[in-house]
Design an enzyme around this catalytic site. Sequence first.
Site, short mmCIF file in Angstrom:
data_model
loop_
_atom_site.label_atom_id
_atom_site.label_comp_id
_atom_site.label_asym_id
_atom_site.label_seq_id
_atom_site.Cartn_x
_atom_site.Cartn_y
_atom_site.Cartn_z
N GLU A 167 0.76 50.09 -29.63
CA GLU A 167 0.27 51.46 -29.52
C GLU A 167 0.42 52.31 -30.77
O GLU A 167 1.17 53.30 -30.76
CB GLU A 167 0.97 52.18 -28.37
CG GLU A 167 0.82 51.51 -27.03
CD GLU A 167 1.47 52.32 -25.92
OE1 GLU A 167 2.21 53.26 -26.21
OE2 GLU A 167 1.21 52.00 -24.75
N TYR A 295 -2.39 52.71 -18.08
CA TYR A 295 -1.58 53.33 -17.04
C TYR A 295 -2.38 54.27 -16.14
O TYR A 295 -2.19 54.31 -14.94
CB TYR A 295 -0.41 54.11 -17.66
CG TYR A 295 0.66 53.21 -18.21
CD1 TYR A 295 1.75 52.83 -17.43
CD2 TYR A 295 0.59 52.72 -19.51
CE1 TYR A 295 2.74 51.99 -17.92
CE2 TYR A 295 1.57 51.87 -20.01
CZ TYR A 295 2.64 51.51 -19.22
OH TYR A 295 3.60 50.67 -19.70
N GLU A 353 0.46 45.92 -20.80
CA GLU A 353 1.32 46.78 -19.97
C GLU A 353 0.47 47.43 -18.90
O GLU A 353 -0.65 47.87 -19.18
CB GLU A 353 1.96 47.91 -20.79
CG GLU A 353 3.03 47.48 -21.75
CD GLU A 353 3.59 48.66 -22.55
OE1 GLU A 353 3.53 49.82 -22.09
OE2 GLU A 353 4.07 48.40 -23.67
N TRP A 399 4.41 46.45 -16.57
CA TRP A 399 5.47 47.22 -17.21
C TRP A 399 6.32 47.80 -16.10
O TRP A 399 5.78 48.59 -15.33
CB TRP A 399 4.92 48.35 -18.09
CG TRP A 399 6.06 49.06 -18.77
CD1 TRP A 399 6.74 50.15 -18.32
CD2 TRP A 399 6.67 48.67 -20.00
NE1 TRP A 399 7.74 50.47 -19.19
CE2 TRP A 399 7.73 49.57 -20.23
CE3 TRP A 399 6.46 47.63 -20.93
CZ2 TRP A 399 8.56 49.49 -21.36
CZ3 TRP A 399 7.27 47.56 -22.03
CH2 TRP A 399 8.32 48.49 -22.23
N GLU A 406 13.38 55.09 -20.95
CA GLU A 406 11.98 55.53 -21.03
C GLU A 406 11.82 56.63 -22.10
O GLU A 406 11.44 57.75 -21.81
CB GLU A 406 11.49 55.96 -19.64
CG GLU A 406 10.07 56.49 -19.55
CD GLU A 406 8.99 55.64 -20.19
OE1 GLU A 406 9.12 54.41 -20.20
OE2 GLU A 406 8.02 56.21 -20.70
C1 PNW Z 1 3.83 52.88 -23.00
N1 PNW Z 1 -1.01 56.91 -21.33
O1 PNW Z 1 3.18 53.97 -23.62
C2 PNW Z 1 4.87 52.24 -23.93
O2 PNW Z 1 4.34 51.15 -24.63
C3 PNW Z 1 6.15 51.81 -23.24
O3 PNW Z 1 7.17 51.59 -24.19
C4 PNW Z 1 6.56 52.84 -22.22
O4 PNW Z 1 7.79 52.58 -21.63
C5 PNW Z 1 5.46 52.90 -21.20
O5 PNW Z 1 4.27 53.32 -21.81
C6 PNW Z 1 5.71 53.87 -20.06
O6 PNW Z 1 5.68 55.18 -20.55
C7 PNW Z 1 2.15 54.68 -22.99
O7 PNW Z 1 -1.88 57.40 -22.05
C8 PNW Z 1 1.14 55.20 -23.77
O8 PNW Z 1 -1.08 57.15 -20.12
C9 PNW Z 1 0.09 55.92 -23.24
C10 PNW Z 1 0.05 56.17 -21.89
C11 PNW Z 1 1.04 55.67 -21.10
C12 PNW Z 1 2.07 54.95 -21.64
#
Ligand code: PNW
Length: 447
Positions: A167, A295, A353, A399, A406
């Site tokens: 990311e 997500y 994830e 995930w 977190e």
């Molecule tokens: C991830 N969104 O980031 C990360 O890669 C993990 O390390 C983290 O624990 C996980 O999310 C949960 O937060 C994200 O746009 C980046 O919704 C973007 C989003 C969600 C999670």
Amino acid sequence: MPSLTDFPRDFHFGAATSAYQIEGAVHADGRGPSMWDEFAHHSGRIADKSTGDVACDHYHRMPQDVALIKTLGHNAYRFSIAWPRVLPQGTGLVNAQGLDFYERLVDALLEKGIAPYATLYHWDLPLPLHARGGWLNRDTCHAFAEFADAVARRLGDRVHSYATLNEPRCSATVGYLEGRHAPGMEDRSKSLLAAHHLLLAHGMAVPVLRSHTQTAKVGIVLDVKPYYAADPSVQTQQAVQHADGVFNRWFLDPLFLGRYPADIWQAHGEHAPDIAASDMQIIAQPIDSLGLNYYTRGHVRFDASLPYPHAREVEVPGALYTTMGWEIFPEGLHHMLLRLQQQYPVKDLFIAENGAALNDQVLDGQINDSVRVHYLHSHLMAVARAKREGVPLSAYFAWSLMDNFEWGKGYTQRFGLCHVDYATQVRTPKASAWWYQGFIASQQISQ
Ligand code: PNW
């Protein structure tokens, strides 16, 4: 239930973690400090004032955790490799003990028939590099290639798949624009420069990784989020297009098309980075596979009072939300997968994830996380559907394997398939972990 033939026998099912979120042992065996150690201890921006100093103590419990992965029936595992363990100064001296740990992990996984998916950078930049400007300094790209070299020289073909970065959007935006993650900056120009250097670091590392392996796939992991209009106005349509451009296209277009999206570049104006033309070729070299973190979606309306891209997230009446405040929207994953296949030359995709944070309650030693079961099931169905429709998908990672640190939310959010009691470090599989185990088994007897 899905048809038994949705996923081929060699499809990988597993869970994902990242080094700083689970390992703890921040001083063990020559590990140097990272910018996240510094941020967690000194920024005052972690919800429960916690740190990753101990986290899930995975560094000391790795063999048991690999056994747990096996018990849960996974045939793949995605983890990240802590740069400060391998190169405590960020560049220069390689700390053999740091590499030893990941070698033991990879060997333990292979011994149990679990395919290792390694991510090189999941946000834990060595502090000495941060002190020299971190991702604002082009030298960090070269340091990253050096890190990739040290890792792949040791692990070589034993890893199934290497991802350079996790990311870059999050690193650049949440870390350098919103200030909620390390290094806690809030500057649009810096954020765009950091994004460019992250992409460049990826591009520089790809040939280095390839030079050490004949068989491992090489790629990157991006977070993607589809945007939808909350009202039919023209301004909102525009906000949707720009939000999508900032979040998704700003990273996908350079990687796959060799250029930044023109509409967004123009909108950034004087904030757009000063780049060398040859950078785009380095960034856009072909990769074997693209990992996606999905997500939720963005449901937005135009709001002039917000900074560019003027998109305010608004609630969807009646929709289901996780404790992160993220809407459960599996259709968005299906849409995104089809769109990626149509718009970009992707050879192989995997879900790196996907998961939900919930208020998990322990009752008589059991955790009945039925909403997580619903989340996983509905998203797996979206993946199966996209696959049936021709999207080249090869793996799915939930995930996360277990509850963990977190980031800015500390330990207040639980994403795990396994519950972690932080006082005792006992891991307890939740109902979703057993459901997922059954789902995987039902796919593997299919052919
Ligand atoms: C991830 N969104 O980031 C990360 O890669 C993990 O390390 C983290 O624990 C996980 O999310 C949960 O937060 C994200 O746009 C980046 O919704 C973007 C989003 C969600 C999670």
